[in-house]
Design an enzyme around this catalytic site. Structure first.
Site, PDB file in Angstrom:
ATOM      1  N   ARG A  90     -14.669   6.005  -9.909  1.00 31.57           N
ATOM      2  CA  ARG A  90     -13.608   5.262 -10.573  1.00 31.57           C
ATOM      3  C   ARG A  90     -14.152   4.144 -11.443  1.00 31.57           C
ATOM      4  NH1 ARG A  90      -9.009   5.933  -6.770  1.00 31.57           N
ATOM      5  NH2 ARG A  90      -7.504   4.377  -7.300  1.00 31.57           N
ATOM      6  N   ARG A 129       7.479   7.839  -4.166  1.00 34.14           N
ATOM      7  CA  ARG A 129       6.570   8.587  -3.277  1.00 34.14           C
ATOM      8  C   ARG A 129       6.834   8.186  -1.822  1.00 34.14           C
ATOM      9  NH1 ARG A 129       0.232   8.467  -4.143  1.00 34.14           N
ATOM     10  NH2 ARG A 129       0.589   6.220  -4.164  1.00 34.14           N
ATOM     11  N   ARG A 164       3.900   3.564   0.643  1.00 34.05           N
ATOM     12  CA  ARG A 164       2.606   2.896   0.749  1.00 34.05           C
ATOM     13  C   ARG A 164       2.720   1.435   0.323  1.00 34.05           C
ATOM     14  NH1 ARG A 164      -1.911   6.636  -2.072  1.00 34.05           N
ATOM     15  NH2 ARG A 164      -2.365   4.679  -3.134  1.00 34.05           N
TER      16      ARG A 164
HETATM   17  P1  AP5 Z   1      -5.867   5.841  -4.077  1.00 37.91           P
HETATM   18  O1  AP5 Z   1      -5.306   6.125  -2.766  1.00 37.91           O
HETATM   19  O2  AP5 Z   1      -6.886   6.758  -4.652  1.00 37.91           O
HETATM   20  O3  AP5 Z   1      -4.701   5.623  -5.090  1.00 37.91           O
HETATM   21  P2  AP5 Z   1      -4.533   5.943  -6.655  1.00 37.91           P
HETATM   22  O4  AP5 Z   1      -5.703   6.360  -7.449  1.00 37.91           O
HETATM   23  O5  AP5 Z   1      -3.828   4.756  -7.159  1.00 37.91           O
HETATM   24  O6  AP5 Z   1      -3.780   7.255  -6.682  1.00 37.91           O
HETATM   25  P3  AP5 Z   1      -2.573   7.639  -5.808  1.00 37.91           P
HETATM   26  O7  AP5 Z   1      -3.008   8.121  -4.474  1.00 37.91           O
HETATM   27  O8  AP5 Z   1      -1.548   6.538  -5.849  1.00 37.91           O
HETATM   28  O9  AP5 Z   1      -1.955   8.839  -6.681  1.00 37.91           O
HETATM   29  P4  AP5 Z   1      -2.384  10.350  -6.759  1.00 37.91           P
HETATM   30  O10 AP5 Z   1      -2.979  10.610  -8.097  1.00 37.91           O
HETATM   31  O11 AP5 Z   1      -3.130  10.786  -5.555  1.00 37.91           O
HETATM   32  O12 AP5 Z   1      -0.931  11.001  -6.789  1.00 37.91           O
HETATM   33  P5  AP5 Z   1      -0.115  11.807  -5.651  1.00 37.91           P
HETATM   34  O13 AP5 Z   1      -0.616  13.199  -5.563  1.00 37.91           O
HETATM   35  O14 AP5 Z   1       0.028  11.018  -4.415  1.00 37.91           O
HETATM   36  O15 AP5 Z   1      -6.542   4.372  -4.058  1.00 37.91           O
HETATM   37  C1  AP5 Z   1      -5.826   3.296  -3.474  1.00 37.91           C
HETATM   38  C2  AP5 Z   1      -6.678   2.042  -3.554  1.00 37.91           C
HETATM   39  O16 AP5 Z   1      -7.909   2.225  -2.821  1.00 37.91           O
HETATM   40  C3  AP5 Z   1      -7.139   1.610  -4.957  1.00 37.91           C
HETATM   41  O17 AP5 Z   1      -6.148   0.853  -5.620  1.00 37.91           O
HETATM   42  C4  AP5 Z   1      -8.383   0.783  -4.614  1.00 37.91           C
HETATM   43  O18 AP5 Z   1      -8.050  -0.485  -4.121  1.00 37.91           O
HETATM   44  C5  AP5 Z   1      -9.006   1.589  -3.480  1.00 37.91           C
HETATM   45  N1  AP5 Z   1      -9.935   2.633  -3.966  1.00 37.91           N
HETATM   46  C6  AP5 Z   1      -9.767   3.987  -3.838  1.00 37.91           C
HETATM   47  N2  AP5 Z   1     -10.808   4.633  -4.396  1.00 37.91           N
HETATM   48  C7  AP5 Z   1     -11.630   3.687  -4.904  1.00 37.91           C
HETATM   49  C8  AP5 Z   1     -12.848   3.739  -5.635  1.00 37.91           C
HETATM   50  N3  AP5 Z   1     -13.436   4.911  -5.965  1.00 37.91           N
HETATM   51  N4  AP5 Z   1     -13.418   2.570  -6.000  1.00 37.91           N
HETATM   52  C9  AP5 Z   1     -12.868   1.384  -5.652  1.00 37.91           C
HETATM   53  N5  AP5 Z   1     -11.706   1.255  -4.990  1.00 37.91           N
HETATM   54  C10 AP5 Z   1     -11.083   2.401  -4.618  1.00 37.91           C
HETATM   55  O19 AP5 Z   1       1.305  11.887  -6.414  1.00 37.91           O
HETATM   56  C11 AP5 Z   1       2.074  10.705  -6.656  1.00 37.91           C
HETATM   57  C12 AP5 Z   1       3.562  11.006  -6.477  1.00 37.91           C
HETATM   58  O20 AP5 Z   1       3.980  11.884  -7.534  1.00 37.91           O
HETATM   59  C13 AP5 Z   1       3.919  11.738  -5.163  1.00 37.91           C
HETATM   60  O21 AP5 Z   1       5.173  11.310  -4.720  1.00 37.91           O
HETATM   61  C14 AP5 Z   1       3.967  13.226  -5.563  1.00 37.91           C
HETATM   62  O22 AP5 Z   1       4.852  13.953  -4.739  1.00 37.91           O
HETATM   63  C15 AP5 Z   1       4.471  13.119  -7.010  1.00 37.91           C
HETATM   64  N6  AP5 Z   1       3.960  14.165  -7.890  1.00 37.91           N
HETATM   65  C16 AP5 Z   1       2.710  14.720  -7.891  1.00 37.91           C
HETATM   66  N7  AP5 Z   1       2.613  15.626  -8.901  1.00 37.91           N
HETATM   67  C17 AP5 Z   1       3.816  15.618  -9.542  1.00 37.91           C
HETATM   68  C18 AP5 Z   1       4.336  16.335 -10.684  1.00 37.91           C
HETATM   69  N8  AP5 Z   1       3.602  17.221 -11.348  1.00 37.91           N
HETATM   70  N9  AP5 Z   1       5.607  16.067 -11.074  1.00 37.91           N
HETATM   71  C19 AP5 Z   1       6.367  15.139 -10.417  1.00 37.91           C
HETATM   72  N10 AP5 Z   1       5.939  14.449  -9.318  1.00 37.91           N
HETATM   73  C20 AP5 Z   1       4.676  14.683  -8.897  1.00 37.91           C
HETATM   74 MG    MG Z   2      -3.871   9.807  -3.833  1.00 34.50          MG
END
Ligand code: AP5
Ligand code: MG
Length: 223
Positions: A90, A129, A164
């Site tokens: 990231r 979500r 979350r």
């Molecule tokens: P992390 O948990 O990785 O969160 P994020 O990157 O912000 O991504 P999300 O998990 O929120 O979203 P996602 O892309 O997985 O989407 P999802 O499939 O759930 O990280 C959290 C925190 O941890 C960071 O802020 C940081 O502090 C730390 N961290 C993590 N990794 C790090 C790193 N490498 N370095 C440093 N810090 C780090 O889908 C989202 C929603 O949309 C769901 O409700 C789903 O049902 C819906 N959805 C999915 N696809 C679709 C679609 N096609 N159409 C409509 N709805 C959809």
């Molecule tokens: Mg995720």
């Protein structure tokens, strides 16, 4: 074929949703740094305490801590069959650290898939979500609700679904800002290596996005 895949994309782009499906379809290990940090938070470990403020404010955990937790995981025996990295790397230093790990271990990344979604869709998606803290299933009140309302509908799981802590509007906006400043450059990093594939996922259903990624993986196998 052993596959090593990185899933890139903004918060809420659908990395977790697609990683779970790909892991099941291809027998790959799903490694989500966010899920690993949240597990430490829940268990109250020392690492959990160190990362709590970063997660809750939407900032990135420092690179050294993050890279250490990932490389410790990648040397576990189950990773020999291939894995999907969800939410890592990231930042440019994390991408470089991953390449150093590959060089040391005689491995290579097969593909980096960027799931591209317009910012306007992100806040809408993330505030709707709901996640299962017991099994990790991901739902959406608008786009993919549980058949059991506030309870997880996966077989053998009745976890109570939660919002979350970082899915509140102010924190979502901070995460998006961090994404554009620090994470988006990783897309160029893999573009320069010639292993970047982009899926424009705005307006696509999770099934459609999955089909696009499967096409990309089929192309790799044919290559
Ligand atoms: P992390 O948990 O990785 O969160 P994020 O990157 O912000 O991504 P999300 O998990 O929120 O979203 P996602 O892309 O997985 O989407 P999802 O499939 O759930 O990280 C959290 C925190 O941890 C960071 O802020 C940081 O502090 C730390 N961290 C993590 N990794 C790090 C790193 N490498 N370095 C440093 N810090 C780090 O889908 C989202 C929603 O949309 C769901 O409700 C789903 O049902 C819906 N959805 C999915 N696809 C679709 C679609 N096609 N159409 C409509 N709805 C959809
Ligand atoms: Mg995720």
């Amino acid at each position: 074929m052993t596959l090593r895949i990185v899933l890139l994309g903004a918060p809420g782009a659908g990395k977790g949703t697609q990683a779970q499906r790909l892991a099941a379809a291809h027998g790959l290990v799903h490694i989500s740094t966010g899920d690993m940090f949240r597990a430490h938070l829940k268990q109250g470990t020392e690492l959990g305490q160190r990362v709590q403020n970063y997660l809750n404010s939407g900032r990135l955990v420092p690179d050294d801590l993050t890279c250490a937790i990932v490389t410790d995981r990648l040397v576990q025996p189950d990773c020999a069959q291939g894995y999907i990295l969800d939410g890592f790397p990231r930042s440019a230093p994390q991408a470089e650290a991953l390449d150093a790990f590959f060089a040391d271990n005689g491995q290579k990344l097969d593909v980096a898939v960027d799931i591209a979604v317009a910012d306007e869709d992100i806040v809408d998606r993330l505030s709707a979500r709901r996640s299962c803290p017991a099994c990790g299933a991901i739902y959406n009140l608008k786009y993919g609700p549980s058949k059991r309302g506030g309870l997880c509908d996966r077989e053998n799981c009745s976890g109570e679904l939660i919002l979350r802590d970082d899915d509140r509007e102010e924190t979502i906006r901070k995460r998006l800002q961090v994404y554009h400043q620090t994470t988006a450059p990783v897309i160029g990093y893999y573009g320069n290596q010639g292993i970047l594939k982009t899926v424009d996922a705005t307006g696509l259903t999770p099934d459609d996005v999955f089909a696009r990624i499967e096409e990309i993986l089929c192309g790799l196998k044919g290559a």
